[in-house]
Write a protein that holds these residues in place. Structure first.
Motif, PDB file in Angstrom:
ATOM      1  N   ALA A 464      35.823  39.688  46.433  1.00 52.31           N
ATOM      2  CA  ALA A 464      35.274  38.679  45.128  1.00 52.31           C
ATOM      3  C   ALA A 464      33.874  39.102  44.756  1.00 52.31           C
ATOM      4  O   ALA A 464      33.625  38.965  43.451  1.00 52.31           O
ATOM      5  N   THR A 465      33.346  39.946  45.446  1.00 53.10           N
ATOM      6  CA  THR A 465      31.932  40.342  45.346  1.00 53.10           C
ATOM      7  C   THR A 465      31.802  41.608  44.256  1.00 53.10           C
ATOM      8  O   THR A 465      30.772  41.949  43.909  1.00 53.10           O
ATOM      9  N   ILE A 491      43.391  37.683  36.041  1.00 52.80           N
ATOM     10  CA  ILE A 491      42.802  36.187  36.431  1.00 52.80           C
ATOM     11  C   ILE A 491      41.574  36.223  37.099  1.00 52.80           C
ATOM     12  O   ILE A 491      40.689  35.250  37.234  1.00 52.80           O
ATOM     13  N   SER A 492      40.878  37.496  37.580  1.00 48.68           N
ATOM     14  CA  SER A 492      39.576  37.426  38.286  1.00 48.68           C
ATOM     15  C   SER A 492      38.547  38.057  37.403  1.00 48.68           C
ATOM     16  O   SER A 492      37.331  37.774  37.772  1.00 48.68           O
ATOM     17  N   TYR A 493      38.868  38.728  36.452  1.00 46.32           N
ATOM     18  CA  TYR A 493      38.274  39.606  35.483  1.00 46.32           C
ATOM     19  C   TYR A 493      37.467  40.661  35.974  1.00 46.32           C
ATOM     20  O   TYR A 493      36.315  41.003  35.622  1.00 46.32           O
ATOM     21  N   GLN A 583      49.492  39.866  44.962  1.00 48.47           N
ATOM     22  CA  GLN A 583      49.396  38.906  43.988  1.00 48.47           C
ATOM     23  C   GLN A 583      48.457  37.699  44.717  1.00 48.47           C
ATOM     24  O   GLN A 583      47.625  37.079  44.034  1.00 48.47           O
ATOM     25  N   LEU A 584      48.886  37.659  45.990  1.00 51.47           N
ATOM     26  CA  LEU A 584      47.885  36.553  46.639  1.00 51.47           C
ATOM     27  C   LEU A 584      46.383  37.099  46.650  1.00 51.47           C
ATOM     28  O   LEU A 584      45.528  36.470  46.781  1.00 51.47           O
ATOM     29  N   LEU A 585      46.231  38.489  47.048  1.00 56.45           N
ATOM     30  CA  LEU A 585      44.819  39.038  46.877  1.00 56.45           C
ATOM     31  C   LEU A 585      44.181  38.592  45.454  1.00 56.45           C
ATOM     32  O   LEU A 585      42.988  38.176  45.447  1.00 56.45           O
ATOM     33  N   ALA A 586      44.808  39.038  44.543  1.00 55.58           N
ATOM     34  CA  ALA A 586      44.282  38.378  43.052  1.00 55.58           C
ATOM     35  C   ALA A 586      43.875  37.013  43.064  1.00 55.58           C
ATOM     36  O   ALA A 586      42.994  36.624  42.483  1.00 55.58           O
ATOM     37  N   LEU A 591      40.118  32.760  42.727  1.00 57.84           N
ATOM     38  CA  LEU A 591      39.807  31.245  43.147  1.00 57.84           C
ATOM     39  C   LEU A 591      38.446  31.260  43.672  1.00 57.84           C
ATOM     40  O   LEU A 591      37.461  30.250  43.308  1.00 57.84           O
ATOM     41  N   ILE A 592      38.046  32.420  44.273  1.00 61.58           N
ATOM     42  CA  ILE A 592      36.571  32.395  44.758  1.00 61.58           C
ATOM     43  C   ILE A 592      35.552  32.665  43.571  1.00 61.58           C
ATOM     44  O   ILE A 592      34.452  32.068  43.553  1.00 61.58           O
TER      45      ILE A 592
END
Length: 610
Positions: A464-465, A491-493, A583-586, A591-592
């Motif tokens: 996420a960083t 979804i995370s951009y 999918q779970l990774l994304a 979410l974070i």
């Protein structure tokens, strides 16, 4: 994208319209609004660039009510997401219009209308429709709409009401879906049966070029005749149970997470009723069609396109049939070589994707008459327009980023591969039994992948960083790398790109440094040793590896090599397992990062405009 609700009733329709918009939220939108013909036969309107819940509060505070009305959720095309551009759009306080689609000749129509004295208050192409209907109005809304839409080029689904005919709503469709709902002393128009869940189960699906007129007592459909006057036509009534899309989240934080975990059941449902590898599962005419075809053309967009790319590996390797996969939005704009012996396979979750429908029509115009729809919606335009079909049973998918729709498409495409292989003499009885056994075991195998969620969450904490990422895959796992990158960026951009791992040294390797994460889809197949060489290239440049490997792969983790081990290698069906982990990774990365997971910015669920 965009949602239409309209009603003509003997009761206040305000709560019905607002609830319909709420049910359509999953399609994606950035503004919404409602127009009602109040007791004084004046148009009352409320609009917002916030959510439907905010529109509901606004309507309640202003005390709006009416027995006739239209409502809309808008995804901005012409004009920014501002209140002045939110629908309904009004002309001269008399005509109100909601519109899905794009009017291609709006600039010339706008100049014409301005020369006639019409003033434009919005930046939308929709406003030309409202003013054009007003211009043609001579006491009959149906006639005015018919004359106006004959001037429009492009795609549209519209609903119109008029203060001069306070109990009437007129709708029309060309290239954008519209459905009529039939009730007792009330009738409705909507862009999706989901909008009318709990209101009615009797529907008429408007066909291309249809114009509908509803009142509390009547529901009629017309076609424009040669003289431009609408003539009545008959359409079949269908009973459809529209399930509520606001199902309880249960232990899940978002619909996307819930839908990821629904995939074992969705695939099991998609395979339900498939007793064996027989052509009839694709339709009664399928065997005759499949015996005649010599090549496959797959047309799709986005995630469905990646499902098609995966299927290409299966179809050519197992069935021995040449297969092309085209991005639907590009296909009809290039000169291609048609083959009459082709099976055109169109893949879509909604069955209303404008680009895919247009690509299908283009292929048919070139003489390719054998068509198959793989779709999640049995009542969709795509299914209606194709010769054969296979309905996936993913259920309603609310999260904009597709998950269970993708894996059920893969299951359906694998079934197609096996049917073609059997008909062309490339599948023995023993192989058929073995492959079907493996396919039916996929739901259980997926449970083992879903059990890895805690480990994937730990990986997402690091991921996420990051601001950029590369995804690598080889063979039939290259499309899975593409899908993994798409999910992450949606979804995370985080900017993400995917490459065939062998192409790493042909350009992308220049991006790799100590801050560049590289996600590797690493099944234990014949290409694993080649893939290890590509991973070594990344490590030598200081890159950070996130490896999704099968449990029996001899890949060792390290300081900058994060290995997540899936169950054993699953052969041809391995892509279905690996994509769920991605999918779970994304999801957990997004979410974070605190993004709106189910409704990512600038995106819509159902892409009904070009």
């Amino acid at each position: 994208m965009c949602g239409i609700m309209a009603a003509a009733s003997c009761r206040d329709v305000t709560p019905i319209l607002l609830e319909g918009l709420r049910r359509l939220e999953y399609r994606g939108y950035d503004s919404c609004g409602i127009a009602l013909i109040g007791p004084g036969q004046e148009l009352e309107r409320a609009r917002t660039v916030r959510r439907v819940a905010d529109l509901t509060r606004q309507v309640q505070e202003e005390g709006l009510a009416g027995r006739t009305g239209i409502a809309h959720t808008r995804w901005a095309t012409h004009g920014a997401p501002e209140v002045r551009n939110a629908h309904p759009i009004v002309s001269n306080g008399m005509i109100a219009v909601v519109h899905n689609g794009i009017i291609e000749n709006y600039s010339e129509l706008k100049r014409e209308l301005e020369s006639r004295g019409y003033q434009f208050a919005s930046q939308t192409d929709t406003e030309v429709i409202a003013h054009l209907i007003h211009f043609y109005y001579e006491g009959d809304l149906l006639s005015a709409v018919s004359r106006a839409v004959s001037r429009l080029r492009g795609s549209f689904g519209i609903a119109v009401c008029c203060t001069k005919e306070p109990h009437v709503v007129v709708g029309a469709r060309r290239g954008s879906p519209l459905v009529m709902g039939l009730g007792e002393k009330e009738n409705f128009l909507a862009s999706d049966v989901m909008a009318l869940s709990g209101v009615t189960e009797r529907f008429v699906f408007l066909e291309e070029g249809d114009i509908a007129r509803i009142t509390p007592e009547s529901a009629e459909i017309f076609r424009a005749a040669g003289d431009g006057k609408p003539e009545p036509v008959s359409r079949r009534i269908k009973v459809v149970t529209a399930h509520d899309n606001n199902v309880a989240l249960g232990p899940y934080r978002h619909y996307m997470q819930k839908e990821i975990f629904e995939q074992p059941r969705a695939i099991a449902d998609t395979l339900e009723g498939v007793a064996g590898i027989v052509p009839s599962i694709f339709g009664p005419e399928a065997e005759g069609v499949f015996r005649r075809i010599r090549r496959i053309l797959i047309l799709a967009c986005g995630t469905s396109y990646y499902a098609g790319l995966t299927a290409k590996y299966w179809i050519e390797a197992i069935a021995g049939i040449p297969c092309e996969v085209e991005i639907a939005s590009e296909y009809r704009y290039r000169i291609s070589i048609p083959h009459e012996d082709s099976l055109v396979v169109c893949v879509s979750q909604s069955g209303e994707t404008s680009d895919t429908l247009s690509a299908l029509a283009h292929a048919q115009s070139l003489g390719m008459k054998h068509t198959l729809a793989i779709c999640n919606v049995a009542t969709s335009a795509l299914v209606h327009n194709c010769e054969l079909h296979y309905i996936t049973r993913a259920g309603v998918e609310i999260g904009v980023a597709s998950t269970k729709a993708f894996t059920t498409q893969l299951a359906a495409l694998y079934l197609l591969t096996l049917v073609l292989a059997k008909l062309h003499g490339r599948l023995s009885l023993a192989e058929e039994e073995q492959r079907m056994k493996a396919l039916r075991h996929i739901p259980s195998a997926l449970q083992a992948v879903l059990a890895l969620e805690p480990q994937i969450m730990a990986t997402a904490d690091i991921f996420a960083t990051k601001q950029d990422a590369l995804f690598l895959g080889r063979g039939m796992h290259y499309p899975i790398a593409l899908e993994g990158a798409l999910k992450l960026k949606e979804i995370s951009y985080i900017h993400a790109e995917a490459y065939p791992a062998g192409e790493l040294k042909h350009g992308p390797l220049a991006l790799v440094d100590s801050s560049m994460p590289v996600v590797v889809v690493a099944p234990n197949d014949s290409l694993l040793e080649k893939l290890k060489g590509n991973m070594a290239e990344v490590s030598a440049r200081g890159g950070e590896l996130y490896v999704f490997a099968d449990g029996d792969s001899a890949i060792v983790g390290g300081e900058k090599v994060h290995v997540l081990r899936l169950p054993e290698h699953y052969g041809d069906l391995s892509p279905i397992l690996h994509v769920v982990a991605l999918q779970l990774l994304a999801y957990h990365t997004a979410l974070i990062r605190g993004t709106d997971v189910d409704k990512p910015r600038n995106l819509a669920k159902s892409v009904t405009v070009e």
